[in-house]
Motif scaffolding. Structure first.
Motif, PDB file in Angstrom:
ATOM      1  N   GLU A   1       0.824  -1.213   0.000  1.00  0.00           N
ATOM      2  CA  GLU A   1       0.000   0.000   0.000  1.00  0.00           C
ATOM      3  C   GLU A   1       0.859   1.264   0.000  1.00  0.00           C
ATOM      4  O   GLU A   1       0.591   2.215  -0.734  1.00  0.00           O
ATOM      5  CB  GLU A   1      -0.894   0.001   1.253  1.00  0.00           C
ATOM      6  N   VAL A   2       1.875   1.266   0.864  1.00  0.00           N
ATOM      7  CA  VAL A   2       2.797   2.410   0.929  1.00  0.00           C
ATOM      8  C   VAL A   2       3.481   2.597  -0.424  1.00  0.00           C
ATOM      9  O   VAL A   2       3.583   3.723  -0.934  1.00  0.00           O
ATOM     10  CB  VAL A   2       3.846   2.215   2.051  1.00  0.00           C
ATOM     11  N   ALA A   3       3.940   1.511  -1.003  1.00  0.00           N
ATOM     12  CA  ALA A   3       4.607   1.587  -2.309  1.00  0.00           C
ATOM     13  C   ALA A   3       3.667   2.177  -3.358  1.00  0.00           C
ATOM     14  O   ALA A   3       4.060   3.059  -4.127  1.00  0.00           O
ATOM     15  CB  ALA A   3       5.078   0.204  -2.742  1.00  0.00           C
ATOM     16  N   GLU A   4       2.439   1.709  -3.380  1.00  0.00           N
ATOM     17  CA  GLU A   4       1.471   2.206  -4.372  1.00  0.00           C
ATOM     18  C   GLU A   4       1.165   3.687  -4.165  1.00  0.00           C
ATOM     19  O   GLU A   4       1.015   4.433  -5.134  1.00  0.00           O
ATOM     20  CB  GLU A   4       0.197   1.363  -4.330  1.00  0.00           C
ATOM     21  N   ARG A   5       1.075   4.130  -2.909  1.00  0.00           N
ATOM     22  CA  ARG A   5       0.841   5.563  -2.634  1.00  0.00           C
ATOM     23  C   ARG A   5       2.021   6.404  -3.096  1.00  0.00           C
ATOM     24  O   ARG A   5       1.857   7.459  -3.698  1.00  0.00           O
ATOM     25  CB  ARG A   5       0.583   5.793  -1.141  1.00  0.00           C
ATOM     26  N   ARG A   6       3.231   5.933  -2.791  1.00  0.00           N
ATOM     27  CA  ARG A   6       4.430   6.681  -3.192  1.00  0.00           C
ATOM     28  C   ARG A   6       4.537   6.754  -4.717  1.00  0.00           C
ATOM     29  O   ARG A   6       4.894   7.792  -5.275  1.00  0.00           O
ATOM     30  CB  ARG A   6       5.679   6.069  -2.584  1.00  0.00           C
ATOM     31  N   VAL A   7       4.233   5.652  -5.384  1.00  0.00           N
ATOM     32  CA  VAL A   7       4.256   5.629  -6.851  1.00  0.00           C
ATOM     33  C   VAL A   7       3.238   6.621  -7.392  1.00  0.00           C
ATOM     34  O   VAL A   7       3.532   7.387  -8.316  1.00  0.00           O
ATOM     35  CB  VAL A   7       4.006   4.202  -7.382  1.00  0.00           C
ATOM     36  N   ALA A   8       2.043   6.628  -6.816  1.00  0.00           N
ATOM     37  CA  ALA A   8       0.988   7.548  -7.275  1.00  0.00           C
ATOM     38  C   ALA A   8       1.419   9.006  -7.102  1.00  0.00           C
ATOM     39  O   ALA A   8       1.209   9.835  -8.001  1.00  0.00           O
ATOM     40  CB  ALA A   8      -0.314   7.280  -6.520  1.00  0.00           C
TER      41      ALA A   8
END
Length: 161
Positions: free
Chosen positions: A100-107
């Motif tokens: 989830e953290v990775a996806e938020r940072r990517v976004a």
């Protein structure tokens, strides 16, 4: 380059004449002095022509580069979700939170890169660098020496990425 160096020597010769000193002609310069002047001329040329800037600043990604990395990361995340779901509860604790953290940072990084003004900023450059690291790390099928399809033309990729 020689023409520029000769102009410098001519100016120095004229200054020497005005100061009552012995003028030195280009042909009278030692090989070491000529080499040093040519090296200086090349340095000024690299700076003036933008070559130095090109060598120090990574190229800005194009819209196609951004679309490619966005698609790659989306496919990686989709694949990770389906693989993780297939494993059920037999995964390390904290996996879903970290994904989830990775996806938020990517976004967030994609938002910065996609909405960057015409003048590429350090923030956009840092966001692009983070995106490329996520793209490399999230992809499980990437070869070690494989060129990344999202890299802008003229990019230099180092092994420790």
């Amino acid at each position: 380059m020689t023409a520029l160096v000769k102009q410098w020597v001519t100016r120095e010769r004229e200054t020497a004449k005005k100061n009552g000193e012995r003028p030195v002609y280009f042909s009278g310069l030692s090989e070491g002095k000529r080499t040093a002047l040519h090296r200086e001329g090349h340095h000024w040329y690299r700076l003036a022509s933008g070559i130095m800037l090109e060598q120090c600043v990574p190229p800005r990604p194009t819209a196609a580069n951004i679309a490619t990395i966005r698609d790659h990361i989306a496919q990686c995340c989709e694949r990770l979700h389906s693989m993780a779901a297939a494993r059920g509860d037999l995964l390390p604790e904290g996996l879903w939170e970290q994904l989830e953290v990775a996806e938020r940072r990517v976004a967030m990084a994609l938002d910065i890169v996609e909405n960057a003004p015409a003048e590429w900023s350090r923030e956009a450059d840092a966001a692009w660098a983070e995106l490329t690291r996520w793209a490399r790390n999230l992809g499980m099928n990437r070869g070690a020496l494989q060129r990344d399809p999202w890299e802008p033309e003229g990019s230099i990729t180092y092994g420790n990425g």
